[in-house]
Design an enzyme around this catalytic site. Sequence first.
Site, PDB file in Angstrom:
ATOM      1  N   PRO A 129      -7.019  -1.168  -0.376  1.00 28.34           N
ATOM      2  CG  PRO A 129      -8.705  -0.362   1.011  1.00 28.34           C
ATOM      3  CD  PRO A 129      -8.482  -1.036  -0.308  1.00 28.34           C
ATOM      4  CE  LYS A 130      -5.584  -7.156   5.702  1.00 31.17           C
ATOM      5  NZ  LYS A 130      -6.569  -8.158   6.127  1.00 31.17           N
TER       6      LYS A 130
ATOM      7  N   GLY B 281       0.549   4.153  -9.745  1.00 27.59           N
ATOM      8  CA  GLY B 281       1.360   3.256  -8.917  1.00 27.59           C
ATOM      9  C   GLY B 281       1.700   3.850  -7.579  1.00 27.59           C
TER      10      GLY B 281
ATOM     11  CD  GLU C  90       8.956   1.868  -7.695  1.00 33.47           C
ATOM     12  OE1 GLU C  90      10.099   1.991  -7.252  1.00 33.47           O
ATOM     13  OE2 GLU C  90       8.542   0.810  -8.215  1.00 33.47           O
TER      14      GLU C  90
END
Lengths: 740, 328, 273
Positions: free
Chosen positions: A634-635, A704, A707
């Site tokens: 998460p970081k 992903g 983007e």
Amino acid sequence: MARYIGKEMSRVDGVAKVTGKAKYAAEFAVPNVAYGFIVNGSIAKGAITAIDTQEAERVAGVIRVFTHLNTPKLGPKPASNEQAPPRGAQEEEDKSFRALQSERIFFNAQPIALVIAETYEAARFAARLVKVTYSPEPHVTDTETVREGARQPKQGPPPKPRGNPEEAMRNAPVKIEAEYRIPIEHHNPMEPHGAIALWQDEKLTIFDKTQGVYSLREHLASTFGVPPENVSVVSPFVGGAFGSSLRPNYYPALTAMAARELKRPVKVVYTRTQMYTGHGYRPYTIQKIALGAEQSGKLSAMIHEAVHNTSATEEFNDNTTNFTRQVYACPNLFAPTRITNTDLSTPVWMRAPGAVSGMFALECAMDELAYELNIDPLELRLINYADVDPESGKPWSSKALRECYRLGAEKFGWKDRKMEPRSMRDGRFLVGWGTATGVWGAFQRPASATITLRANGTANVASATSDIGPGTYTMMAMIAAEYLGVKLEQVNCELGDTKFPRAPSQGGSQTTSSVGSAVYGCALAIGAKLLELANQDAKSPLKDTAADDIEMLDGRLQRKSDTSRFVRIADVMKRHRLAEMTETHESKPSPERQKYALLAHGAQFVEVKVDPDLGTVHVTRVNELTACGKIINPKASHSQEIGGVVWGIGMALQEATEIDHRYGRIMNPNLQHYHVPVNADIHAIETSFVEEDDKIVNPLGVKGMGELGMVGIPAAIANAVFHATGKRVRELPITPDKLL
Amino acid sequence: MRPFKYTRATEPNGAAAAVGANPQAKFLAGGTNILDLMKEDVERPNELVDLTRLKLAEIKEAGGGVSIGALATNTDTANHPLIRQNYPLLTQAIVAGASGQLRNMATNGGNLLQRTRCQYFYDTAMPCNKREPGSGCGALEGLNRMHAILGWSDKCVATYPGDMANALLALDAVVRIKGADGVERTIPLSEFHRLPGDTPQQDTNLQHGELILAIELPKSNFAKNSYYLKVRDRASYAFALVAVAAAVELEAGAIKQARVVLGSVAHKPWRSQEAEAALAGKPASAESFGRAAEAAIADAKPLAHNAYKVELAKRAIVRALMRASKLA
Amino acid sequence: MNEEFHENSEPELSADEEALLNEMPALADVGLTRRRFLKQTLAGSLGLFALDLLAHEQALAALSPSPGAVFADKTAENLVKLALKVNGVTKRLEVDSRVVLLDALRERLGLTGSKKGCDQGQCGACTVLVNGRRVLSCLTLAATCEGKDVTTIEGLAKGDQLHPMQAAFIKYDGFQCGYCTPGQICSAVALLEEARRGDVSHVTEDVSATTTQLTNEQISERMSGNICRCGAYPGIVAAIQEVHSGKKTAQTWGFVDDQQLARVRKEDGNAAV
Ligand SMILES: Cc1cc2nc3c(=O)[nH]c(=O)nc-3n(C[C@H](O)[C@H](O)[C@H](O)COP(=O)(O)OP(=O)(O)OC[C@H]3O[C@@H](n4cnc5c(N)ncnc54)[C@H](O)[C@@H]3O)c2cc1C
Ligand code: SF4
Ligand code: FES
Ligand code: FES
């Protein structure tokens, strides 16, 4: 209970980066290296009639000046002004532009010579002394003037309308129609593109800034007519790329050519200015959207037509309208993307290619429709929520977008929004709140990785993909450590080298799903191998254990369902006289994926404060809600989301590549005239992850996000600016002059 | 960058004489502008005389006002107690410019002499009368969003891009200069920068070889009521679209005297005596400021892409005067 | 170009690095130049990822010119001799007057930690400290650095002990690709000193008053000369704030938990999604 996956981990390459020890392409120390400096042309179209290099050659330290007259022919085909076949997939035949192959000029600032000298200073100076005469031809660089001539790209079949959009539009009780414009934009990674090439006999080693070592290898192999194995590409750290290093650019071949001719290592690095014509850009995009709806807000017709430019030599198509087909449930739709030729270099993918452009237009249009209907913009999106994929009718593998909308609204405080534009204020600032949807594909491509596990508990993980910044090293280390049951510090990672197993280029937010799955597969393979070895021993406590019931943890291979049954990995290896075990695994997208529609989604909420007198816009608050499967780290993911927001702010408010069409030349090719956001432009950005449990997309359940975090931001900002000011700016960027 | 001889000056007379003796020599101070332009082949000196070791960095009280050394850095100048207390407008203008790193390098002399940021001036493949007299002005009918609305000629529509000089002009600064012959003279800042006319290649009225020694500020009555406003495309590290240095001296709510200087609208810092006259004796109010703003841009002639600057300048003047008079 | 590296300009290596250098078999029989060459590169490259990178450079260091390699006559012009201190070590160089400090560091001294992002003063990637102040090394002529003290990113850590700013950057994920990072960190380290001195900035309300405590807004403005295209700005500000004031920045991300999910799904009437 996962030890690493889903936990916040600092980057394993952090120390290397904060101490300056991480080496980027142009930084490898190579003895006897010569410096190259590219000379750029000054007309947009025509031919070189004469080129005089004598003065340049006389400069102290200059070794040679390459022009089209003395450069060997490179590549399968020299560049020509014929229409090249469509491209898109990386496997297709490589028609990349190769420099110094003819007297033809296809775009302004095209490379026309390469000066090689003993020092950078001498090369740069001599480059100024190369004299060229041209016979210019009329050029077109303004997409607006060739918009009418736009054509369907050859790549893929022409888009079919869904239902009967024209008729539905005629009959729609409520309609809006608008046109949106996005200027050319440039990636501007902080590291300029550069390479160092050296030949040892017929073998080429090249240190290059690339997102795909294998695709560059193949490009160079075909350029020089050598077998691919003779080309090693090294790219362990990439200082950002955002799509600009996905295709082989012209400079690696040029660098390798000079090194071959001069029989010594050569280094060539773009100047910031050369980057504006050296690696492609987000195309100039004009979009016309018509939306038809019932009074209830239900969409009845969507017509979204995009036109963007390509070069005169190659087709590029970013599929601007692609996601329009899948975002909202609507029975009648037509969404073609057409392209038109300009005498500019070829565009290329740039962060969230197509998606961010298309969604800018669509999500602004949805906001316009919301105002036309007097329905809350978020509500309008919920009314048109697509419960199944409207394009294919397939179910989603997972889709927690509704949760993103709802929770985002809650976190942001959306219920306090007053619909009326100019109705919210903070002192002298006008306050505006805007929202938009983000969407991106959940791609996966075949990828390989290799893991070596040693008897001492350490491991090495390697794959050829690059880490351009999202934290791939860390992600790989985490997955390996998790499934090998070792500590993160015991895992060493290697990336960005053709000596490692093949993996797709890093782009399109597919690295974790593809390469991560391969690493996971390697770990499983090692476990299976260990089980087999252990069970060669008749007394093995793991006899009759199913392969999917074992796991590795802290040096043990154990039964998941009964952890008291285990063997020590070191013992097994010792018994078989193994110091280490290596497994290479290729992961492939599963056929299951075909049965579903796979997308990552997000909702974005933005607050702007606009100075009504001076037209300056501050993006004071952003909430990103993200539904993209499982989050590995998460970081790093949060950093990706922040990056997406920063990019969205740049696109919405600042970025535009300006061309003087009289000359067909880019006039702001630097960071003083082309603005990207600085630290003071950025304020609070919060990310909330709505995890999806998705076992269809890939074994790790990841989609992903590199983007995704950007896609909705420009629209959300433009919508917030409208809410704040009552001004609908449909042409990016929204600079102060447009709000006066 | 062309080859050049590097020499380190040890005292002002020698520096001025050295540059005076070679028509292609230039002074080097912080280097932040000249080195950039040399890399772009816009500036082509064959000799650089490094001024940075000269003892010209002092900031001191002089003649009731303050004298600021030409080689003092922008950072040291902006943060000097004498400046912060007595000429906060100057501090604000300096820190509105460039970045922390650049201000640590940039000197006051070099800052006054920074050249335009016109894109055509920077690109040697393009026509530009300032860079190459007679080649034409690329911006006149090209991209000119950042260009002048006042005082331009059809030979050049560039702006002076700096911030510090706008404040200095509002503060009635005088530039102290040493000639190549060792003789000193002064030029008021109002006569330092030029309009382009037919010779845009000449930014200022400084002669070749003349060395700036110091910038002198008279005692100021504006310390209490001044404001530097810079409007730009991003929050920081960008040149101004429009800047305003505004200062008023108030007496019982009325304006005794005022200064209104516009930046980035002309080839030089643009002081509007019309605006100042419109303010004199009037109450400090949005209405007075509005009239002054109208007066300031009455003669503006925008180009194809910068009409917005006319309106923006007006609004910026009002805002800056409001802030200066603490009404906003 | 005639560049001399005097004995005393050799990079200082730690005991580990020295040991590693001696272990390298290929080095046993190489001449002094090559050994020095390797030392230079080593001083810049040892670290977590060093071994792989080192292997490359080690292989390269052993390269001798190919037969037929083309060289120019090295008739450099306008040479300037200078001595400067880089990270505490005196370096003597003889360089073309056109060489900027950044290229001297990267191309002559093997210190590639300082980055070139634009070469025009427009990005901050090349930020180093000269006599303790942050400057842009791309617009600083090496020749002007005679007798000066230069600190680069390579000089901030004390052996294995990271500078607190380096550690804070890792903690707050103040970077992604890492290319702007050395410049950011050098800038940040200098900024602390500027704050201590009470320097003002563009967002200082009253420039006649002195404050030494920086708000996040102050830090953002003061760091705006360092562009990060990866957009790691919030982490950069958090890292600097913690080193500056000890104030920790709360986490700005979170997982949505099952309860929250269940609640909104219920409110929405869409229990299953
Ligand atoms: C990316 C970037 C952004 C910037 N943004 C801003 C901004 O927003 N606002 C702003 O105001 N400025 C800005 N600047 C400009 C910067 O402030 C100037 O470059 C700087 O002030 C010039 O000072 P210097 O000492 O470095 O001059 P140099 O580059 O050393 O010299 C400039 C010129 O002055 C001459 N010169 C220098 N000193 C003397 C002297 N004592 N006597 C006679 N001639 C002399 C030199 O010969 C040369 O021709 C920016 C610069 C960059 C690179
Ligand atoms: S405006 Fe001036 S500087 Fe710009 S192109 Fe015209 S002449 Fe040159
Ligand atoms: S490289 Fe020096 S500021 Fe960009
Ligand atoms: S970390 Fe990539 S540019 Fe800052």
